[in-house]
Design a protein around this motif. Structure first.
Motif, short mmCIF file in Angstrom:
data_model
loop_
_atom_site.label_atom_id
_atom_site.label_comp_id
_atom_site.label_asym_id
_atom_site.label_seq_id
_atom_site.Cartn_x
_atom_site.Cartn_y
_atom_site.Cartn_z
N GLN A 122 79.81 49.15 36.56
CA GLN A 122 81.11 48.68 37.05
C GLN A 122 82.24 49.53 36.50
O GLN A 122 83.17 49.90 37.23
N ALA B 242 82.77 39.76 37.98
CA ALA B 242 83.62 40.82 38.51
C ALA B 242 84.18 40.44 39.88
O ALA B 242 83.57 39.67 40.62
N THR C 147 85.56 45.36 42.85
CA THR C 147 84.71 46.10 41.91
C THR C 147 83.27 46.14 42.41
O THR C 147 82.61 47.18 42.37
N VAL D 8 84.60 40.36 31.95
CA VAL D 8 83.61 40.92 32.87
C VAL D 8 82.78 42.03 32.22
O VAL D 8 81.69 42.35 32.70
#
Length: 365
Positions: A159, A286, A290, A279
């Motif tokens: 991420q 998230a 994202t 997150v």
């Protein structure tokens, strides 16, 4: 492991240090049939790694690669133990790929976010074009992967990499093996169904979370009944829709289980432990933007595992965000089984899940 807790109670040492010592002491490094794999220990931006390199072939150009992050509740195991050493050797040989196994620091030496930072630093270092060239790695064919707590770190790292606009190289894939992805709801159907399942019962997973985010064991019961995300906990309200298992899980997972939502809980828990909604620690929370930036994803889940629904919900949210996802579910398997493939823990479940995982990597990387 009652002896470990006794040592901790007597303040002779932390029980996780003792447990990890026992694991490493009894671990006998068993060789597997991949004698040609070159294994070296290195340091990537201050983080120890173990690199597995298959032999170069005459007319071969660049190789594929996997960055692997081991499991163990952010507190146990090592890239150097036989279980992960053998897994990475087999991956390197089967895929003819360079495998980088990250030796991040563990609880109780460090807590969140240091494990995350270690995994991120090591991965970003490896993704530098000159480092990839040193290991003869194709920049367009790299996967980020991990199991259990390592799957948590792999998802969080992926991420963050997706948000880094200056990153010259990005992973092509992520592969998450029974990942732990949330501490919002400890009463998902799989947590209820498998609350007393060996290897990883619910109370053990909650304790791993408490250790990781540097909390107090006195909060374990509050977490177990979801008091930290009750309807009166304002910080949690905006995240609730992102973890609505009643809409994210298939009927075969939901069965007849009911959500556990407290109307009145303890808001001070989240104030004391903000990582519960961070997150970087809980990738399942998230936002959709994202998730839409994530690469093609593989998620392996096991029926007999409290974390089954973590992986299934993440797969569902990624798919809804437009990411190509493979959810590989095993009905007769249990948490941690993939690394148990060498005698005396040579379980068929381990071989079955490992082969399926490597097959997906081979077909997609």
């Amino acid at each position: 492991m009652k002896e470990c807790h006794l040592i901790h109670y007597l303040r002779l040492s932390h029980h996780l240090i003792v447990l990890n010592y026992l694991i490493c002491t009894f671990d006998k490094l068993k060789s597997v049939s991949s004698e040609d794999i070159k294994i070296t220990d290195a340091v990537f931006d201050g983080v120890e790694v173990r690199v597995f390199e298959p032999p170069a072939k005459g007319d071969e150009s660049l190789k594929r690669s996997v960055v692997y992050i081991h499991g163990g509740g952010w507190a146990l195991a090592s890239a150097r133990t036989s279980l992960y050493n053998n897994l990475c050797r087999i991956m390197a040989e089967s895929l003819n790929a360079v495998v980088v196994s990250v030796e991040y620091r563990l609880v109780p030496e460090v807590c969140f976010p240091e494990q995350y930072h270690d995994a991120l630093r090591a991965t970003k270092h490896f993704l530098q074009p000159d480092v990839l060239a040193e290991y003869s790695v194709d920049p367009s064919r790299i996967a980020i992967s991990g199991d259990s707590a390592g799957g948590n770190l792999a998802a969080a790292v992926c991420q963050q990499l997706s948000k880094d606009e200056d990153l010259p190289v990005r992973p092509k894939l992520q592969a998450l093996i029974y990942p732990v992805l949330q501490a919002f709801d400890f009463n998902t159907p799989s947590y209820q169904q498998n609350m007393n399942m060996p290897v990883l019962p619910r109370y053990v997973m909650i304790n791993y979370w408490i250790d990781y985010i540097n909390g107090n064991y006195d909060l374990a019961h509050e977490l177990l009944i979801n008091n930290h995300t009750a309807l009166n906990v304002g910080q949690a309200l905006s995240f609730r829709a992102r973890l609505n298992w009643t809409s994210l899980l298939p009927p075969s997972f939901k069965k007849n289980y009911k959500p556990v939502v407290q109307s009145t809980g303890t808001e001070a828990i989240v104030e004391q432990l903000p990582a519960l909604l961070d997150v970087r620690a809980v990738p399942l929370l998230a936002d959709d933007a994202t998730l839409a930036r994530q690469p093609r994803t593989y998620v392996l889940t096991c029926e007999n595992d409290v974390l089954r629904d973590d992986g299934a919900m993440y797969a569902a949210r990624l798919e809804r965000a437009g990411v190509p996802v493979t959810l590989d579910h095993f009905h007769d398997c249990f948490h941690g089984c993939m690394i148990f493939t060498v005698w005396p823990t040579d379980f068929s479940a381990g071989v079955q899940t490992r082969n399926s995982y490597i097959k997906w990597l081979d077909e997609n990387l």
